[in-house]
Design a protein around this motif. Structure first.
Motif, PDB file in Angstrom:
ATOM      1  N   SER A 187       0.721  -1.064  -0.422  1.00 38.68           N
ATOM      2  CA  SER A 187      -0.238   0.236   0.228  1.00 38.68           C
ATOM      3  C   SER A 187       0.567   1.484  -0.070  1.00 38.68           C
ATOM      4  O   SER A 187       1.936   1.459   0.655  1.00 38.68           O
ATOM      5  CB  SER A 187      -0.774  -0.380   1.241  1.00 38.68           C
ATOM      6  N   PRO A 188       0.310   2.149  -0.660  1.00 43.88           N
ATOM      7  CA  PRO A 188       1.201   3.429  -0.724  1.00 43.88           C
ATOM      8  C   PRO A 188       1.578   4.298   0.511  1.00 43.88           C
ATOM      9  O   PRO A 188       2.754   4.731   0.752  1.00 43.88           O
ATOM     10  CB  PRO A 188       0.398   4.469  -1.629  1.00 43.88           C
ATOM     11  N   ASP A 189       0.179   3.883   1.981  1.00 45.80           N
ATOM     12  CA  ASP A 189       1.083   4.420   2.973  1.00 45.80           C
ATOM     13  C   ASP A 189       2.176   3.534   3.571  1.00 45.80           C
ATOM     14  O   ASP A 189       3.183   4.806   4.484  1.00 45.80           O
ATOM     15  CB  ASP A 189      -1.002   4.548   4.215  1.00 45.80           C
ATOM     16  N   GLU A 190       1.630   2.265   3.080  1.00 46.36           N
ATOM     17  CA  GLU A 190       3.144   1.853   3.611  1.00 46.36           C
ATOM     18  C   GLU A 190       4.428   1.867   3.320  1.00 46.36           C
ATOM     19  O   GLU A 190       5.421   1.763   4.369  1.00 46.36           O
ATOM     20  CB  GLU A 190       2.407   0.324   3.345  1.00 46.36           C
ATOM     21  N   GLU A 191       4.510   2.427   2.004  1.00 47.73           N
ATOM     22  CA  GLU A 191       5.756   2.861   1.237  1.00 47.73           C
ATOM     23  C   GLU A 191       6.377   4.225   2.270  1.00 47.73           C
ATOM     24  O   GLU A 191       7.303   4.130   2.379  1.00 47.73           O
ATOM     25  CB  GLU A 191       5.367   2.983  -0.004  1.00 47.73           C
ATOM     26  N   VAL A 192       5.020   4.908   2.439  1.00 43.52           N
ATOM     27  CA  VAL A 192       5.589   6.340   3.450  1.00 43.52           C
ATOM     28  C   VAL A 192       5.976   5.913   4.148  1.00 43.52           C
ATOM     29  O   VAL A 192       7.298   6.567   4.366  1.00 43.52           O
ATOM     30  CB  VAL A 192       4.317   7.377   3.283  1.00 43.52           C
ATOM     31  N   TYR A 193       5.676   5.128   5.088  1.00 42.34           N
ATOM     32  CA  TYR A 193       5.984   4.650   6.563  1.00 42.34           C
ATOM     33  C   TYR A 193       7.423   4.108   6.398  1.00 42.34           C
ATOM     34  O   TYR A 193       8.695   4.598   6.936  1.00 42.34           O
ATOM     35  CB  TYR A 193       5.408   3.503   6.705  1.00 42.34           C
ATOM     36  N   ASN A 194       7.858   3.032   5.423  1.00 45.08           N
ATOM     37  CA  ASN A 194       9.161   2.994   4.806  1.00 45.08           C
ATOM     38  C   ASN A 194      10.283   3.669   4.344  1.00 45.08           C
ATOM     39  O   ASN A 194      11.030   3.854   5.414  1.00 45.08           O
ATOM     40  CB  ASN A 194       9.043   1.933   3.704  1.00 45.08           C
ATOM     41  N   LEU A 195       9.687   4.681   3.723  1.00 40.56           N
ATOM     42  CA  LEU A 195      10.598   5.739   3.064  1.00 40.56           C
ATOM     43  C   LEU A 195      10.390   6.568   4.360  1.00 40.56           C
ATOM     44  O   LEU A 195      11.946   6.873   4.683  1.00 40.56           O
ATOM     45  CB  LEU A 195       9.950   6.526   2.451  1.00 40.56           C
ATOM     46  N   GLN A 196       9.506   6.698   5.359  1.00 38.82           N
ATOM     47  CA  GLN A 196       9.962   7.452   6.932  1.00 38.82           C
ATOM     48  C   GLN A 196      11.066   7.177   7.531  1.00 38.82           C
ATOM     49  O   GLN A 196      11.609   7.998   8.310  1.00 38.82           O
ATOM     50  CB  GLN A 196       9.086   8.526   7.177  1.00 38.82           C
ATOM     51  N   SER A 197      10.762   5.680   8.005  1.00 40.05           N
ATOM     52  CA  SER A 197      12.275   5.077   8.623  1.00 40.05           C
ATOM     53  C   SER A 197      13.733   4.949   8.251  1.00 40.05           C
ATOM     54  O   SER A 197      14.406   5.123   8.742  1.00 40.05           O
ATOM     55  CB  SER A 197      11.636   3.519   8.615  1.00 40.05           C
ATOM     56  N   ASN A 198      13.415   5.332   6.863  1.00 39.07           N
ATOM     57  CA  ASN A 198      14.709   5.155   6.359  1.00 39.07           C
ATOM     58  C   ASN A 198      15.072   6.802   5.882  1.00 39.07           C
ATOM     59  O   ASN A 198      16.705   6.669   5.618  1.00 39.07           O
ATOM     60  CB  ASN A 198      15.023   4.195   4.960  1.00 39.07           C
ATOM     61  N   MET A 199      14.946   7.307   6.180  1.00 42.85           N
ATOM     62  CA  MET A 199      15.040   8.878   5.893  1.00 42.85           C
ATOM     63  C   MET A 199      15.227   9.591   6.886  1.00 42.85           C
ATOM     64  O   MET A 199      14.902   9.642   8.360  1.00 42.85           O
ATOM     65  CB  MET A 199      13.793   9.315   4.566  1.00 42.85           C
ATOM     66  N   THR A 200      16.372  10.067   6.856  1.00 43.11           N
ATOM     67  CA  THR A 200      16.520  11.421   8.713  1.00 43.11           C
ATOM     68  C   THR A 200      16.796  13.064   7.863  1.00 43.11           C
ATOM     69  O   THR A 200      17.300  12.835   7.505  1.00 43.11           O
ATOM     70  CB  THR A 200      18.077  10.899   9.003  1.00 43.11           C
ATOM     71  N   TYR A 201      16.579  13.605   8.967  1.00 44.76           N
ATOM     72  CA  TYR A 201      16.102  15.039   8.691  1.00 44.76           C
ATOM     73  C   TYR A 201      17.135  15.691   9.994  1.00 44.76           C
ATOM     74  O   TYR A 201      16.803  15.286  11.055  1.00 44.76           O
ATOM     75  CB  TYR A 201      15.196  15.579   8.595  1.00 44.76           C
ATOM     76  N   ASP A 202      18.141  16.520   9.287  1.00 45.86           N
ATOM     77  CA  ASP A 202      18.809  17.358  11.066  1.00 45.86           C
ATOM     78  C   ASP A 202      19.970  17.833  10.974  1.00 45.86           C
ATOM     79  O   ASP A 202      20.087  18.917   8.838  1.00 45.86           O
ATOM     80  CB  ASP A 202      20.440  16.265  10.992  1.00 45.86           C
ATOM     81  N   ILE A 203      19.638  19.482  11.471  1.00 43.47           N
ATOM     82  CA  ILE A 203      20.006  20.339  11.159  1.00 43.47           C
ATOM     83  C   ILE A 203      21.586  20.795  11.797  1.00 43.47           C
ATOM     84  O   ILE A 203      21.936  20.352  13.270  1.00 43.47           O
ATOM     85  CB  ILE A 203      19.232  21.904  11.619  1.00 43.47           C
ATOM     86  N   THR A 204      22.424  20.752  10.948  1.00 40.52           N
ATOM     87  CA  THR A 204      23.803  19.994  10.966  1.00 40.52           C
ATOM     88  C   THR A 204      24.180  21.371  12.423  1.00 40.52           C
ATOM     89  O   THR A 204      25.435  20.805  12.539  1.00 40.52           O
ATOM     90  CB  THR A 204      24.432  20.566  10.015  1.00 40.52           C
ATOM     91  N   ASP A 205      23.792  22.988  12.404  1.00 40.16           N
ATOM     92  CA  ASP A 205      24.618  23.305  13.056  1.00 40.16           C
ATOM     93  C   ASP A 205      23.914  24.844  13.419  1.00 40.16           C
ATOM     94  O   ASP A 205      22.778  25.012  12.272  1.00 40.16           O
ATOM     95  CB  ASP A 205      25.574  24.380  11.674  1.00 40.16           C
ATOM     96  N   ASP A 206      23.311  24.829  15.073  1.00 40.57           N
ATOM     97  CA  ASP A 206      22.973  25.500  15.248  1.00 40.57           C
ATOM     98  C   ASP A 206      23.004  26.544  15.078  1.00 40.57           C
ATOM     99  O   ASP A 206      21.848  28.348  14.944  1.00 40.57           O
ATOM    100  CB  ASP A 206      22.728  25.159  16.592  1.00 40.57           C
ATOM    101  N   ASN A 207      23.964  27.426  14.523  1.00 45.62           N
ATOM    102  CA  ASN A 207      23.976  28.388  13.894  1.00 45.62           C
ATOM    103  C   ASN A 207      23.857  29.328  12.534  1.00 45.62           C
ATOM    104  O   ASN A 207      24.098  30.086  11.522  1.00 45.62           O
ATOM    105  CB  ASN A 207      25.543  29.143  14.211  1.00 45.62           C
ATOM    106  N   ALA A 208      23.620  27.600  11.591  1.00 46.04           N
ATOM    107  CA  ALA A 208      23.641  27.427  10.176  1.00 46.04           C
ATOM    108  C   ALA A 208      22.138  27.862   9.953  1.00 46.04           C
ATOM    109  O   ALA A 208      21.100  26.813  11.184  1.00 46.04           O
ATOM    110  CB  ALA A 208      23.959  27.032   9.443  1.00 46.04           C
ATOM    111  N   THR A 209      21.287  27.362   8.432  1.00 48.55           N
ATOM    112  CA  THR A 209      19.767  26.919   7.949  1.00 48.55           C
ATOM    113  C   THR A 209      19.867  26.594   7.449  1.00 48.55           C
ATOM    114  O   THR A 209      19.037  26.375   6.680  1.00 48.55           O
ATOM    115  CB  THR A 209      19.119  28.465   7.654  1.00 48.55           C
TER     116      THR A 209
END
Length: 797
Positions: free
Chosen positions: A220-242
């Motif tokens: 199901s597309p919803d399960e694929e979205v969940y799999n992508l979210q599990s394998n993807m990370t987002y991070d703000i590398t520096d508090d002084n940068a955007t």
């Protein structure tokens, strides 16, 4: 010594590292096989596991000071900005991070790229995903609203054309496949293949084939979205940068790069569309007003034309021109006021409707109103962003709704004030114009009507030009919009997979190859209830060890030659020497041999000890006093039809029941005879005393093979005739708790002169010899009603 035994008998077995190391050395084969096995398993894992690659990208977010921060949901802008500054919150970059993490973007990417359908080319070992390289396209038309995950196997017959293929559909239940019946299992391209889930259609793509067997997985597309979210990370590398760093784990580098690129494109497009919403709203509003004003202007121009044609007026008179020229300032002011009133009225109608849509700001120059509109539109934007990850019932959304209602009420009040002020100004201008009107009363009515039409035309024309100008300005503003975020590092996969890491996998294999046998040895060491070392005996009892007989793998476990130099012969000679120190110069030494249970080798010890005494020239008698399950007779292949039990109930002399053994000239046997129903009572017969008194005159050594003391009381009855009592225990067979019997015997003084004989000692690092050599033999023994028979070795004991 008795007191010390009481204390030592209660000792608990402590963890001994040296003993553990010794036992580990004894199990060196397990260490070798475990180490090699785990290394091979690690290599196979590296070769056949599906590798994962890490795809990385970076997005730069322009920090918008006017955008609402996450803290703005909690109160006014001034206090929010203070708190945001205090905690160093970069509102815009965090807002954009929330948008990137929202599932809406991934759902859009999944739908556009059909990520919920994957193709695999299968071989006997592995399955390889075919991304954009599948030789056919899989189209699925579901027949139900909710479709469970399923797989479709497509196999092409070997040595045939690719026109036909076999199809099987599966669904997973607890990780296993279960076949689902199809309407047809053989099909060709373009056929409608009906399943329990829906209709499947396969069409060729022109790509090359990678074998004859393929698998298509549908989730199901919803399960694929969940799999992508599990394998993807987002991070703000520096508090002084955007800068937001994105990483995605994928088994196919190209697929991962395209997924991340599509995600970033969708995010940038959404951001740009959101910025264009206000401009689009303003343009739509201006277009609607232009259409209305254009119609009014055309109408008034038509009236002027009809008026001129009707009255045949080619030009104004000089008087009318002078009057119009003198009143132009009033007309212009009145026109401006009418235009503003029209704009304010339209804006008021627009704002009064609670549509939760942005309000255009370019058509009203009042700074207070512009500020209110900007605040209102900012709240609208914050509300839309928040709804990406929550519902309208969320307290934050409801808080924004309250602020929106307050801002809309302020805008309505501001517009009403503007309307009141403009209406007052217009009334003043009309009053002033009335004076000019009194002058124009003297002008012919035709010219006066013409002046009124001209003034209305000027108003409409001025409003029309103003709207066109604002439309152009808004269009320019929209064209100059640019997204908040910019891609500064394109999605790129690492050259080597991050999983599996060869170093880590081999390191884990080495560690497991060591930990597994160590754990096995420790577990065996902790849970072991059998005697395995000399220390096990010393920790449980202070009873001295008289002899240690090693393990022997030979089939014949009976000494036959007096000049034998075998290890076993030497051990029994040492045994005999130790016995000589105990028996002293007695004319007839009587030795009783017992154990805690059957199978510990007391019969084997008795026969070979008798044999080694016979080798020294002494006349030895073996008495088979195990009246419950005798073994010496069968061990020596001697008949047991007549023996001790016959002697007790007869009037014959004991010499008539003694047999000569073929294994030596100085060794004899008194077998048990037929098994009596009451062995204990038989042993307490007065004839037993007579028997031992008579035998003591005939033989130099009498060895009594008695039943296990842990099972019956017979050995205690016979102990009154013995000079030395030997208690046989067997390494890796006898239980540690059986040594408590020895302590009890010593404490109660049931057996005087008790000594231990350790049998079947195997060469190892964990067993430290006190006597003899580290070699010997194995054997087995059965006694009584044992529920579980132990495995017997080749020898007989």
């Amino acid at each position: 010594m008795d007191e010390k035994r009481k204390i030592d008998s209660g000792k608990n077995e402590d963890f001994d590292i040296q003993k553990l190391i010794s036992r580990a050395i004894d199990h060196w084969k397990i260490f070798v096989f475990s180490f090699i096995g785990f290394i091979i398993a690690g290599i196979l894992f590296i070769l056949f596991v599906t590798p994962y690659y890490q795809i990385s990208a970076q997005v730069l977010v322009e920090d918008d000071q006017n955008s609402g921060s996450p803290l703005s949901f909690m109160g006014s802008s001034s206090s929010t900005q203070a708190l945001s500054s205090l905690f160093g919150v970069k509102s815009n970059v965090y807002n954009e991070l929330y948008i990137l993490e929202s599932p809406d973007l991934l759902q859009k990417v999944t739908k556009e790229m059909t990520l919920n359908v994957t193709y695999f080319a299968e071989d006997p070992v592995t399955a390889v995903e075919l991304y954009k390289n599948a030789p056919f396209k899989f189209d699925f038309f579901p027949s139900v609203d909710t479709v469970k995950d399923f797989s479709v196997d497509i196999s092409f017959p070997k040595n045939h054309s690719r026109d036909h293929f076999n199809v099987s559909a599966y669904t997973k239940v607890f990780g296993f496949h279960s076949k689902v019946k199809l309407d047809k299992t053989k099909a060709k391209y373009g056929d409608s293949i009906h399943t329990a889930f829906g209709t499947i259609v396969l069409t060729p793509t022109g790509m090359p084939y990678y074998g004859d067997h393929y698998e298509v997985n549908y989730i199901s597309p919803d399960e694929e979205v969940y799999n992508l979210q599990s394998n993807m990370t987002y991070d703000i590398t520096d508090d002084n940068a955007t800068v937001i760093a994105l990483t995605l784990n994928s088994t196919v580098p190209q697929k991962g790069e395209e997924i991340m690129q599509s995600l970033i494109n969708a995010y940038i497009a959404r951001d740009l569309n959101e910025k264009n919403r206000i401009s689009d709203s303003t343009l739509a509003f201006i277009k609607g007003q232009v259409d209305i004003v254009s119609k009014d202007l055309n109408n008034i121009e038509g009236q002027i034309q009809n008026f001129k044609e009707k009255n045949k007026i080619a030009d104004l008179t000089e008087q009318a021109k002078a009057l119009v020229t003198n009143s132009s300032d009033y007309y212009n002011k009145l026109n401006q006021v009418d235009v503003q009133l029209s704009i304010v009225k339209t804006m008021l109608d627009n704002v009064t409707q609670d549509t939760k849509r942005p309000v255009p700001t370019l058509v009203n120059a009042d700074p207070n109103f512009v500020s209110l509109v900007q605040k209102y539109n900012g709240l609208i934007s914050d509300r839309d962003r928040l709804l990406l990850s929550t519902t309208e019932g969320n307290p934050l959304v409801q808080n924004i709704d309250v602020q929106l209602n307050a801002a809309r009420a302020d805008m309505i009040k501001n517009l009403q004030n503007q309307q009141t002020a403009l209406q007052t100004t217009r009334d003043n201008l009309v009053s002033q114009n009335s004076q000019i009107g009194s002058i124009l009363s003297n002008v012919p009515s035709q010219e006066r009507q013409y002046v009124d039409l001209t003034r209305e035309q000027d108003v409409k024309q001025a409003l029309y030009l103003f709207l066109l100008q604002q439309g152009e300005t808004t269009a320019i503003t929209k064209a100059s919009n640019f997204p908040t975020a910019n891609l500064i590092a394109n999605p790129k996969s690492e050259y080597k997979p991050y999983f599996p890491s060869k170093i880590i996998v081999l390191g884990i294999s080495v560690v497991l190859g060591i930990i597994f046998p160590v754990g096995f040895v420790i577990l065996k060491y902790i849970l072991n209830s059998h005697i395995t070392s000399r220390d096990d005996i010393k920790e449980k009892t202070d009873c001295p060890i008289l002899a240690e007989i090693g393990h022997n793998d030979s089939e014949n476990n009976i000494l036959k030659e007096d000049h034998s130099r075998s290890v076993m012969a030497e051990q029994f000679r040492i045994f005999r020497s130790n016995m000589d120190f105990l028996t002293g110069q007695k004319e007839c030494s009587k030795i009783l041999i017992t154990s805690s249970m059957s199978g510990e080798g007391k019969s084997f010890i008795a026969v070979n000890l008798a044999q080694v005494y016979a080798f020294s020239g002494k006349k030895v008698l073996l008495i088979e006093m195990d009246l419950r399950k005798p073994k010496i007779s069968s061990m020596l292949n001697m008949p047991n039809t007549s023996g001790f039990s016959n002697y007790v109930i007869s009037n014959q002399k004991v010499q008539q029941f003694i047999q000569t053994l073929p294994i030596g000239k100085n060794i004899f046997l008194l077998s048990s005879g037929p098994l009596p129903p009451n062995p204990a009572e038989l042993l307490m017969s007065p004839k037993v005393d007579e028997m031992f008194a008579e035998l003591s005159k005939i033989f130099d050594v009498i060895i009594i093979d008695s039943p296990p003391i842990g099972a019956v009381v017979d050995s205690q009855i016979l102990s009154r005739f013995s000079d030395v009592n030997l208690y046989v225990i067997r390494q890796q067979y006898s239980f540690k708790n059986s040594l408590n019997i020895i302590n009890d015997i010593i404490e109660t003084k049931k057996f005087p002169n008790l000594y231990l004989v350790v049998n079947d000692v195997k060469k190892s690092s964990s067993y430290k010899y006190g006597y003899g050599y580290g070699y010997g033999y194995g054997y087995g023994y059965g006694y009584g009603n044992q529920k579980k028979k132990r495995k017997k070795s080749k020898s007989i004991i």
